[in-house]
Design a protein around this motif. Structure first.
Motif, short mmCIF file in Angstrom:
data_model
loop_
_atom_site.label_atom_id
_atom_site.label_comp_id
_atom_site.label_asym_id
_atom_site.label_seq_id
_atom_site.Cartn_x
_atom_site.Cartn_y
_atom_site.Cartn_z
N TYR A 44 0.84 -1.20 0.00
CA TYR A 44 0.00 0.00 0.00
C TYR A 44 0.87 1.24 0.00
O TYR A 44 0.69 2.15 -0.80
CB TYR A 44 -0.92 0.04 1.22
CG TYR A 44 -1.33 1.46 1.56
CD1 TYR A 44 -2.26 2.13 0.78
CD2 TYR A 44 -0.72 2.16 2.59
CE1 TYR A 44 -2.59 3.45 1.04
CE2 TYR A 44 -1.05 3.47 2.87
CZ TYR A 44 -1.99 4.11 2.09
OH TYR A 44 -2.30 5.42 2.35
N ALA A 45 1.84 1.30 0.93
CA ALA A 45 2.69 2.49 1.04
C ALA A 45 3.52 2.70 -0.22
O ALA A 45 3.86 3.83 -0.58
CB ALA A 45 3.59 2.38 2.27
N ALA A 46 3.87 1.60 -0.90
CA ALA A 46 4.71 1.70 -2.09
C ALA A 46 3.92 2.05 -3.34
O ALA A 46 4.50 2.53 -4.32
CB ALA A 46 5.45 0.38 -2.31
N LEU A 47 2.61 1.82 -3.33
CA LEU A 47 1.84 1.94 -4.56
C LEU A 47 1.87 3.33 -5.20
O LEU A 47 2.02 3.44 -6.42
CB LEU A 47 0.40 1.49 -4.33
CG LEU A 47 -0.50 1.42 -5.56
CD1 LEU A 47 0.14 0.57 -6.66
CD2 LEU A 47 -1.88 0.86 -5.20
N PRO A 48 1.74 4.43 -4.44
CA PRO A 48 1.82 5.75 -5.09
C PRO A 48 3.13 5.95 -5.85
O PRO A 48 3.13 6.48 -6.97
CB PRO A 48 1.70 6.73 -3.92
CG PRO A 48 0.91 5.98 -2.90
CD PRO A 48 1.38 4.57 -3.01
#
Length: 318
Positions: A44-48
């Motif tokens: 989630y944190a890496a997706l952007p």
């Protein structure tokens, strides 16, 4: 940003910046990417960042240096004053991160609100902005104490103010050791767990990036040493010291890395220890502060001039 809230003790910010300057000038250059890739251990944190494509290929080095430059420049004297370089950089970083999340939410085909909720930049900026207070809080609690000493308290307040400029609210910026640890754990508990191929690619591209300004023998050697320290920092922080698990996550720590660390650790650790002890001597403090300022400024020259921009046209799934 111009309205400093009452819950920030501005009398401690400058003192905390001086404390952080030791790390920015003498330690951070050797663990740069190891700390930077903390975001990429969760899908989630890496997706952007995956959506922007900003950490793939040759763009990885540019983004790592930009991030490191931001944290370094904020430690300079007066940098977080209204017209200081750190204040201006915080405004640009805040806007850039908001743009990335806006485009992820409204224009990306990969961001699912049902799965991930609303992308909030302040939540993603929290770990990097408050990692130093978090580590200090763990140290204090493990020693049996419940309060920071004055030096740690100043460092915490500097980090809180810097995070406030990035948009974090008071609720995400506790001031006590237990409050900081609880807040970090609460954030971790709300993240959807997972480490996928995108995470691994981000970790690998960041570790492979060449961060030095030239290809001279000295710069290549410095890059190799920094990579070794970053690998070890990653292994200890994100895989519980298990090299096999770290390798699965995209970070392979080898014999050569341990050899580089063994050869350079006496100089790196010794220099930091000497400076920390000498700073307690009033007659030496002024000269050492000037030395640390010059060290940070040299690091900034190495990192290059950051732009803090994002361009929708470059995104991977536009």
């Amino acid at each position: 940003m111009e309205s400093t809230p009452e819950w920030i003790d501005t009398s401690l910010v400058a003192q905390g910046a001086a404390h952080a300057r030791v790390s920015a000038g003498l330690i951070a250059p050797f663990v740069t990417r190891g700390a930077f890739i903390a975001t990429f251990t969760n899908r989630y944190a890496a997706l952007p960042m995956t959506i922007t494509g900003a950490l793939s290929g040759t763009r990885a080095a540019h983004r790592v240096n930009e991030t490191t430059a931001f944290f370094a420049v904020t430690t300079l004297p007066g940098a977080l004053d209204r017209f200081g370089a750190g204040f201006e950089a915080a405004a640009m970083v805040r806007l850039m991160h908001s743009m990335v999340r806006f485009n992820a939410l409204c224009r990306s085909t990969r961001w699912s609100v049902d799965v991930y909720g609303v992308p909030v930049p302040q939540i993603d900026q929290l770990p990097a902005g408050m990692i130093a207070p978090y580590l200090a809080a763990l140290r204090v609690l493990r020693s049996g104490r419940t309060e920071f000493d004055r030096s740690d308290r100043a460092m915490v307040e500097f980090c809180r103010y810097r995070c406030y400029l990035l948009g974090l609210p008071e609720e995400l910026l506790p001031v006590t050791p237990q409050g900081i640890v609880d807040m970090f754990y609460a954030r971790a508990a709300t993240l959807r767990a997972g480490f996928d191929d995108d995470c691994r690619r981000l970790v690998e591209s960041t570790m492979d990036a060449y961060l030095r300004p030239s290809e001279t023998l000295l710069d290549r050697a410095a890059d190799a040493v920094e990579k070794s320290y970053s690998k070890l920092a990653f292994c200890r922080a994100f895989s519980n010291g298990q090299s096999r698990k770290a390798r699965h996550m995209g970070v392979a720590v080898g014999v050569a890395d341990y050899a580089r660390i063994a050869l350079t650790a006496p100089f790196i650790a010794g220099r930091v220890l000497v400076v920390m002890v000498a700073l307690r001597v009033p007659v030496l403090r002024g000269s050492l502060n000037r030395y640390l300022v010059r060290s940070v400024e040299r690091r900034l020259d190495t990192y290059g001039v950051p732009a803090y921009t994002t361009d929708l046209r470059d995104y991977s799934d536009r």
